[in-house]
Motif scaffolding. Structure first.
Motif, PDB file in Angstrom:
ATOM      1  N   THR A 262       0.821  -1.123   0.417  1.00  0.00           N
ATOM      2  CA  THR A 262      -0.149   0.190   0.165  1.00  0.00           C
ATOM      3  C   THR A 262       0.377   0.928   0.048  1.00  0.00           C
ATOM      4  O   THR A 262       2.351   1.157   0.633  1.00  0.00           O
ATOM      5  CB  THR A 262      -0.780   0.058   1.095  1.00  0.00           C
ATOM      6  OG1 THR A 262      -1.952  -1.035   0.706  1.00  0.00           O
ATOM      7  CG2 THR A 262      -1.528   1.251   1.698  1.00  0.00           C
ATOM      8  N   VAL A 263       0.733   2.403  -1.111  1.00  0.00           N
ATOM      9  CA  VAL A 263       0.776   3.568  -0.357  1.00  0.00           C
ATOM     10  C   VAL A 263      -0.328   4.642  -0.662  1.00  0.00           C
ATOM     11  O   VAL A 263      -0.952   4.104  -0.737  1.00  0.00           O
ATOM     12  CB  VAL A 263       1.441   3.894  -1.941  1.00  0.00           C
ATOM     13  CG1 VAL A 263       2.012   5.479  -2.161  1.00  0.00           C
ATOM     14  CG2 VAL A 263       2.140   3.396  -2.629  1.00  0.00           C
ATOM     15  N   TYR A 264       0.423   5.171   0.757  1.00  0.00           N
ATOM     16  CA  TYR A 264      -0.508   6.211   1.488  1.00  0.00           C
ATOM     17  C   TYR A 264      -0.362   7.962   0.666  1.00  0.00           C
ATOM     18  O   TYR A 264       0.836   8.218   1.494  1.00  0.00           O
ATOM     19  CB  TYR A 264      -0.528   6.414   2.725  1.00  0.00           C
ATOM     20  CG  TYR A 264      -0.558   4.290   3.524  1.00  0.00           C
ATOM     21  CD1 TYR A 264      -1.158   3.783   3.686  1.00  0.00           C
ATOM     22  CD2 TYR A 264       0.741   4.195   3.646  1.00  0.00           C
ATOM     23  CE1 TYR A 264      -1.874   2.829   4.136  1.00  0.00           C
ATOM     24  CE2 TYR A 264       0.298   2.787   3.735  1.00  0.00           C
ATOM     25  CZ  TYR A 264      -0.935   2.603   4.544  1.00  0.00           C
ATOM     26  OH  TYR A 264      -0.999   0.490   4.506  1.00  0.00           O
ATOM     27  N   ALA A 265      -0.912   8.156   0.561  1.00  0.00           N
ATOM     28  CA  ALA A 265      -1.317   8.989  -0.678  1.00  0.00           C
ATOM     29  C   ALA A 265      -1.520  10.427   0.050  1.00  0.00           C
ATOM     30  O   ALA A 265      -2.962  10.668   0.724  1.00  0.00           O
ATOM     31  CB  ALA A 265      -1.551   9.547  -2.126  1.00  0.00           C
ATOM     32  N   ALA A 266      -0.776  11.521   0.650  1.00  0.00           N
ATOM     33  CA  ALA A 266      -1.838  12.586   1.501  1.00  0.00           C
ATOM     34  C   ALA A 266      -1.337  13.840   0.386  1.00  0.00           C
ATOM     35  O   ALA A 266      -2.048  14.581   1.437  1.00  0.00           O
ATOM     36  CB  ALA A 266      -0.669  13.432   2.310  1.00  0.00           C
ATOM     37  N   SER A 267      -1.533  13.752  -1.149  1.00  0.00           N
ATOM     38  CA  SER A 267      -1.550  14.682  -1.757  1.00  0.00           C
ATOM     39  C   SER A 267      -2.151  13.812  -2.961  1.00  0.00           C
ATOM     40  O   SER A 267      -1.599  13.436  -2.800  1.00  0.00           O
ATOM     41  CB  SER A 267      -0.139  15.724  -2.238  1.00  0.00           C
ATOM     42  OG  SER A 267       0.774  14.927  -2.228  1.00  0.00           O
ATOM     43  N   ALA A 268      -2.520  15.368  -3.663  1.00  0.00           N
ATOM     44  CA  ALA A 268      -2.511  14.538  -5.252  1.00  0.00           C
ATOM     45  C   ALA A 268      -1.646  14.539  -6.277  1.00  0.00           C
ATOM     46  O   ALA A 268      -1.534  13.221  -6.851  1.00  0.00           O
ATOM     47  CB  ALA A 268      -3.821  15.470  -5.677  1.00  0.00           C
ATOM     48  N   ASP A 269       0.090  14.814  -5.950  1.00  0.00           N
ATOM     49  CA  ASP A 269       0.731  14.904  -6.011  1.00  0.00           C
ATOM     50  C   ASP A 269       1.472  13.142  -6.226  1.00  0.00           C
ATOM     51  O   ASP A 269       2.310  12.144  -6.599  1.00  0.00           O
ATOM     52  CB  ASP A 269       1.606  15.710  -6.576  1.00  0.00           C
ATOM     53  CG  ASP A 269       1.646  16.831  -7.065  1.00  0.00           C
ATOM     54  OD1 ASP A 269       0.574  16.841  -7.778  1.00  0.00           O
ATOM     55  OD2 ASP A 269       2.830  18.308  -6.446  1.00  0.00           O
ATOM     56  N   ALA A 270       1.303  13.066  -5.265  1.00  0.00           N
ATOM     57  CA  ALA A 270       1.361  11.403  -4.359  1.00  0.00           C
ATOM     58  C   ALA A 270       0.847  10.128  -4.700  1.00  0.00           C
ATOM     59  O   ALA A 270       1.363   9.099  -4.770  1.00  0.00           O
ATOM     60  CB  ALA A 270       1.720  11.616  -3.271  1.00  0.00           C
TER      61      ALA A 270
ATOM     62  N   GLY B 256      -9.777  16.257   3.276  1.00  0.00           N
ATOM     63  CA  GLY B 256      -8.241  16.505   4.197  1.00  0.00           C
ATOM     64  C   GLY B 256      -7.819  14.770   4.801  1.00  0.00           C
ATOM     65  O   GLY B 256      -7.418  14.621   5.805  1.00  0.00           O
ATOM     66  N   GLY B 257      -8.546  13.252   3.595  1.00  0.00           N
ATOM     67  CA  GLY B 257      -7.764  12.530   3.915  1.00  0.00           C
ATOM     68  C   GLY B 257      -6.602  11.695   3.575  1.00  0.00           C
ATOM     69  O   GLY B 257      -5.835  12.667   2.964  1.00  0.00           O
ATOM     70  N   VAL B 258      -6.232  10.696   3.660  1.00  0.00           N
ATOM     71  CA  VAL B 258      -5.850   9.804   2.991  1.00  0.00           C
ATOM     72  C   VAL B 258      -5.396   9.209   2.396  1.00  0.00           C
ATOM     73  O   VAL B 258      -6.689   8.829   3.062  1.00  0.00           O
ATOM     74  CB  VAL B 258      -4.481   9.904   3.981  1.00  0.00           C
ATOM     75  CG1 VAL B 258      -3.073   8.287   3.367  1.00  0.00           C
ATOM     76  CG2 VAL B 258      -3.658  10.610   5.316  1.00  0.00           C
ATOM     77  N   ALA B 259      -4.915   8.968   0.312  1.00  0.00           N
ATOM     78  CA  ALA B 259      -5.588   7.934  -0.240  1.00  0.00           C
ATOM     79  C   ALA B 259      -4.741   6.996   0.225  1.00  0.00           C
ATOM     80  O   ALA B 259      -3.904   6.839   0.009  1.00  0.00           O
ATOM     81  CB  ALA B 259      -5.865   8.631  -1.784  1.00  0.00           C
ATOM     82  N   MET B 260      -5.796   5.679  -0.076  1.00  0.00           N
ATOM     83  CA  MET B 260      -4.371   4.541  -0.044  1.00  0.00           C
ATOM     84  C   MET B 260      -4.655   3.917  -1.655  1.00  0.00           C
ATOM     85  O   MET B 260      -6.203   3.729  -2.092  1.00  0.00           O
ATOM     86  CB  MET B 260      -4.942   3.421   0.863  1.00  0.00           C
ATOM     87  CG  MET B 260      -5.266   3.495   1.977  1.00  0.00           C
ATOM     88  SD  MET B 260      -6.163   2.262   3.387  1.00  0.00           S
ATOM     89  CE  MET B 260      -5.559   1.291   2.876  1.00  0.00           C
ATOM     90  N   ILE B 261      -2.970   3.527  -1.889  1.00  0.00           N
ATOM     91  CA  ILE B 261      -3.530   3.848  -3.151  1.00  0.00           C
ATOM     92  C   ILE B 261      -2.322   2.130  -3.110  1.00  0.00           C
ATOM     93  O   ILE B 261      -1.252   1.626  -3.030  1.00  0.00           O
ATOM     94  CB  ILE B 261      -2.975   3.840  -4.715  1.00  0.00           C
ATOM     95  CG1 ILE B 261      -3.334   5.190  -4.500  1.00  0.00           C
ATOM     96  CG2 ILE B 261      -2.469   3.578  -5.557  1.00  0.00           C
ATOM     97  CD1 ILE B 261      -2.645   6.552  -4.725  1.00  0.00           C
ATOM     98  N   GLN B 262      -3.898   0.307  -3.882  1.00  0.00           N
ATOM     99  CA  GLN B 262      -3.124  -0.404  -3.579  1.00  0.00           C
ATOM    100  C   GLN B 262      -3.310  -1.473  -5.363  1.00  0.00           C
ATOM    101  O   GLN B 262      -3.957  -0.857  -5.796  1.00  0.00           O
ATOM    102  CB  GLN B 262      -4.363  -1.732  -2.435  1.00  0.00           C
ATOM    103  CG  GLN B 262      -3.852  -1.084  -1.908  1.00  0.00           C
ATOM    104  CD  GLN B 262      -4.777  -1.846  -0.269  1.00  0.00           C
ATOM    105  OE1 GLN B 262      -6.148  -2.446  -1.058  1.00  0.00           O
ATOM    106  NE2 GLN B 262      -5.178  -1.777   0.569  1.00  0.00           N
ATOM    107  N   PRO B 263      -1.873  -2.977  -5.864  1.00  0.00           N
ATOM    108  CA  PRO B 263      -1.988  -3.322  -7.206  1.00  0.00           C
ATOM    109  C   PRO B 263      -3.461  -3.783  -6.649  1.00  0.00           C
ATOM    110  O   PRO B 263      -4.394  -4.471  -5.795  1.00  0.00           O
ATOM    111  CB  PRO B 263      -1.016  -3.925  -6.773  1.00  0.00           C
ATOM    112  CG  PRO B 263      -0.142  -3.958  -5.152  1.00  0.00           C
ATOM    113  CD  PRO B 263      -1.224  -2.829  -4.691  1.00  0.00           C
ATOM    114  N   GLU B 264      -4.013  -3.946  -8.127  1.00  0.00           N
ATOM    115  CA  GLU B 264      -5.197  -5.068  -7.670  1.00  0.00           C
ATOM    116  C   GLU B 264      -4.538  -6.275  -7.359  1.00  0.00           C
ATOM    117  O   GLU B 264      -3.692  -6.865  -8.004  1.00  0.00           O
ATOM    118  CB  GLU B 264      -5.958  -5.723  -9.389  1.00  0.00           C
ATOM    119  CG  GLU B 264      -7.261  -6.305  -9.193  1.00  0.00           C
ATOM    120  CD  GLU B 264      -7.393  -6.642 -10.291  1.00  0.00           C
ATOM    121  OE1 GLU B 264      -8.455  -7.074 -10.749  1.00  0.00           O
ATOM    122  OE2 GLU B 264      -6.652  -6.105 -11.255  1.00  0.00           O
TER     123      GLU B 264
END
Length: 327
Positions: free
Chosen positions: A114-122, A182-190
């Motif tokens: 998991t990558v935790y992204a706190a910004s749109a750029d991240a 104001g949240g953090v987006a989690m990005i995970q591989p399928e």
């Protein structure tokens, strides 16, 4: 002198979606009352209820808390100062934000990458690492395909969760919406096995395995849920020895990372993938549906565990003249 019956509150809400009822609470109330307890459903945000009237509050289905997060945190403080709450407020606070998965991983528990992204750029950078350039899924289940899952770190019932091609603008749009709120987006591989519905939810009560459930596939490609609504189709299934061991590893890590006490109840979501082997998707310690209606043999186990917990302090003073709210 005859000891009085324990007074137990089962914490719920009063706003369930028509397609997402709470099947556990009526079964638990009945089982507790059969065993001599005074048990009632308690709407968590009803300030008229005297929480000190209860010997024990058991969080069960306050399923609207993600929409009222600050209010829920305040309620945890108020409830914890009035009586005993399980799972413990300290554990619940830790479990509110799914970035606890990074802590579990640091403790040696295998989790979905998991990558935790706190910004749109991240988020854009994280999505780019999964993009094969053609917008198509390749080698599903290996972690190197072009599809990803995007979701917020604080959510429940797959809210704001989507399965996308990594190059799909909707993936970045969802991640951006999450962080701009104001949240953090989690990005995970399928994980193909997860997409195909092979997730297992292992339930543990007082640290002991009771049953496992398969919920079926939930996410539709391109964002949203299959059929447009969150509908689980729980079926009792077997879990492998490796999945059992992973669930126990996760609970040991939870104890080390929180207040050191064993959760009264836990749901450990796992999937066994080609790429990563058995890995943890989530450890739900707040309000998991226990699916007692499809695993009735677990009703007595949960009820007895609650009664044991209520007996830890049988002489705790109770407010005089306070009526126990009805269910």
């Amino acid at each position: 002198m005859t000891a009085r019956a324990p007074r137990i509150g089962i914490v719920v809400t009063d706003a369930y979606a028509p397609d997402d009822p709470d099947p556990d609470t009526p079964l638990l109330l009945h089982a507790l009352r059969q065993r001599g307890a005074e048990a009632a459903a308690v709407v968590w945000h009803d300030e008229r209820i005297d929480l000190a009237a209860f010997d024990l509050l058991i969080l069960r289905s306050p399923w609207d808390y993600p929409d009222r997060l600050d209010e829920f945190r305040t309620w945890l403080d108020r409830a914890g100062s009035a009586t005993r709450v399980l799972n413990a407020p300290e554990t619940v606070r830790w479990n509110l934000d799914k970035r606890y998965l990074a802590e579990l991983e640091g403790a040696g528990v295998r989790v979905v990458p998991t990558v935790y992204a706190a910004s749109a750029d991240a988020a854009a950078t994280a999505l780019a690492t999964h993009d094969t350039g053609d917008g198509q899924a390749t080698d599903r289940g290996t972690g190197s395909g072009a599809r990803v899952v995007v979701k917020p770190a604080v959510s429940a019932a797959a809210r704001d969760t989507g399965l996308f091609a990594a190059s799909d603008p909707r993936a970045l749009a969802l991640a951006t919406r999450i962080v701009e709120a104001g949240g953090v987006a989690m990005i995970q591989p399928e994980i193909g096995e997860l997409t195909d519905g092979h997730e297992r939810a292992l339930y543990l009560v007082d640290g002991v395995f009771t049953h496992a459930i398969a919920k079926g596939a939930l996410l539709a490609e391109g964002g949203g849920l299959r059929g447009g609504v969150y509908v689980e189709n729980p079926v009792v299934v077997d879990a492998t020895p490796a999945e059992h061991a992973l669930a126990q590893d996760a609970l040991r890590a939870v104890r080390a990372l929180t207040d050191g006490s064993a959760p009264l109840y836990a749901r450990v979501d796992v999937v066994t993938s080609t790429a990563f082997g058995p890995c943890v998707l989530e450890v739900e310690l707040i309000e998991p549906s226990l699916n007692l209606h499809v695993a009735p043999e677990a009703i007595a186990v949960v009820a007895e565990a609650i009664l044991r917990a209520a007996g830890d302090d049988p002489d705790r003073p109770v407010s005089v003249g306070t009526a126990i709210p009805g269910s």
